[in-house]
Write a protein that holds these residues in place. Structure first.
Motif, mmCIF file in Angstrom:
data_model
loop_
_atom_site.group_PDB
_atom_site.id
_atom_site.type_symbol
_atom_site.label_atom_id
_atom_site.label_comp_id
_atom_site.label_asym_id
_atom_site.label_seq_id
_atom_site.Cartn_x
_atom_site.Cartn_y
_atom_site.Cartn_z
ATOM 1 N N PRO A 9 21.954 13.221 52.174
ATOM 2 C CA PRO A 9 22.963 12.383 51.516
ATOM 3 C C PRO A 9 23.671 13.134 50.392
ATOM 4 O O PRO A 9 23.115 14.082 49.822
ATOM 5 C CB PRO A 9 22.141 11.220 50.946
ATOM 6 C CG PRO A 9 20.737 11.713 50.890
ATOM 7 C CD PRO A 9 20.580 12.797 51.910
ATOM 8 N N LYS A 10 24.898 12.724 50.100
ATOM 9 C CA LYS A 10 25.655 13.348 48.999
ATOM 10 C C LYS A 10 24.957 12.989 47.692
ATOM 11 O O LYS A 10 24.688 11.812 47.434
ATOM 12 C CB LYS A 10 27.082 12.779 49.006
ATOM 13 C CG LYS A 10 28.015 13.427 48.005
ATOM 14 C CD LYS A 10 29.398 12.774 48.103
ATOM 15 C CE LYS A 10 30.455 13.528 47.352
ATOM 16 N NZ LYS A 10 30.252 13.654 45.942
ATOM 17 N N PRO A 11 24.634 13.993 46.865
ATOM 18 C CA PRO A 11 23.926 13.657 45.618
ATOM 19 C C PRO A 11 24.866 13.129 44.546
ATOM 20 O O PRO A 11 26.085 13.379 44.605
ATOM 21 C CB PRO A 11 23.328 14.999 45.191
ATOM 22 C CG PRO A 11 24.212 16.025 45.789
ATOM 23 C CD PRO A 11 24.826 15.442 47.034
ATOM 24 N N LYS A 12 24.299 12.424 43.578
ATOM 25 C CA LYS A 12 25.066 11.961 42.416
ATOM 26 C C LYS A 12 25.632 13.199 41.715
ATOM 27 O O LYS A 12 24.989 14.257 41.705
ATOM 28 C CB LYS A 12 24.095 11.203 41.504
ATOM 29 C CG LYS A 12 24.700 10.608 40.271
ATOM 30 C CD LYS A 12 23.644 9.750 39.554
ATOM 31 C CE LYS A 12 24.134 9.354 38.175
ATOM 32 N NZ LYS A 12 23.174 8.499 37.459
ATOM 33 N N SER A 13 26.828 13.074 41.146
ATOM 34 C CA SER A 13 27.419 14.283 40.544
ATOM 35 C C SER A 13 27.920 14.083 39.114
ATOM 36 O O SER A 13 28.405 15.019 38.493
ATOM 37 C CB SER A 13 28.566 14.789 41.417
ATOM 38 O OG SER A 13 29.526 13.775 41.560
ATOM 39 N N ALA A 14 27.809 12.848 38.591
ATOM 40 C CA ALA A 14 28.317 12.624 37.227
ATOM 41 C C ALA A 14 27.287 11.902 36.368
ATOM 42 O O ALA A 14 26.635 10.956 36.835
ATOM 43 C CB ALA A 14 29.601 11.816 37.293
ATOM 44 N N TRP A 15 27.146 12.397 35.170
ATOM 45 C CA TRP A 15 26.240 11.785 34.188
ATOM 46 C C TRP A 15 26.994 11.732 32.859
ATOM 47 O O TRP A 15 28.095 12.306 32.744
ATOM 48 C CB TRP A 15 24.960 12.617 34.034
ATOM 49 C CG TRP A 15 24.074 12.542 35.232
ATOM 50 C CD1 TRP A 15 23.049 11.674 35.452
ATOM 51 C CD2 TRP A 15 24.123 13.381 36.419
ATOM 52 N NE1 TRP A 15 22.472 11.904 36.685
ATOM 53 C CE2 TRP A 15 23.111 12.938 37.295
ATOM 54 C CE3 TRP A 15 24.937 14.445 36.828
ATOM 55 C CZ2 TRP A 15 22.875 13.525 38.539
ATOM 56 C CZ3 TRP A 15 24.709 15.029 38.070
ATOM 57 C CH2 TRP A 15 23.690 14.579 38.915
#
Ligand code: FEO
Length: 163
Positions: free
Chosen positions: A75-81
């Motif tokens: 799956p596409k990982p989270k990219s913003a925090w």
């Protein structure tokens, strides 16, 4: 004794989970690079490499027991925090989830009376204790540091030394 199809398929899912972890940590590293926290970015690349090593250990285990390795889509990982603390909190929570997966694997190995797999998994059980401890320690330090830029710079420098 050859590994059963059920156990091989469960471990195949774990191979994908470990590679997904690597993907997530690489995404975290990319975020740190964007935000100019190079030490944290370095730490995350090292973490991603560890996850690939975890996946490969499972990969070779399945092969050595006569099983079939079949990889799944990641799956596409989270990219913003928002802050470094958010990233490491996510990393810690992610490790808690991985620990649950390893514990489920142990239960399945027991249920299938697969002693070789059960013993093989003890390495991962120990590893998860370390992984949780490492990430939680960084989260705790970040809590202490709060908004202090100096504190963050020091922590970043420290994390950049990870071998
Ligand atoms: Fe492979 Fe971080 O657990």
């Amino acid at each position: 004794m050859k590994i059963s199809k059920t156990m091989a398929s469960t471990i195949n899912k774990q191979i994908s989970a470990e590679l997904s972890s690597a993907y997530l940590y690489l995404s975290m590293s990319a975020w740190f690079e964007r935000e100019n926290w190079r030490g944290c970015a370095h730490w995350m690349v090292k973490q991603a490499n560890e996850e690939i090593a975890h996946a490969m250990k499972f990969f070779h285990f399945v092969v050595s027991r006569g099983g079939i390795v079949e990889l799944e889509a990641l799956p596409k990982p989270k990219s913003a925090w928002v802050t470094p603390k958010d990233v490491f909190t996510d990393a810690y929570e992610h490790e808690l989830e991985v620990t649950k997966l390893i514990n489920i694997l142990v239960s399945k190995a027991r249920k299938n009376e697969d002693t070789a797999t059960e013993l093989f998994l003890t390495w991962y059980v120990d590893e998860q204790v370390e992984e949780e401890d490492n990430t939680l320690e960084i989260v705790t330090t970040l809590e202490k540091v709060g908004d202090s830029k100096n504190g963050l710079v020091m922590l970043d420098r420290g994390l950049g030394k990870r071998e």
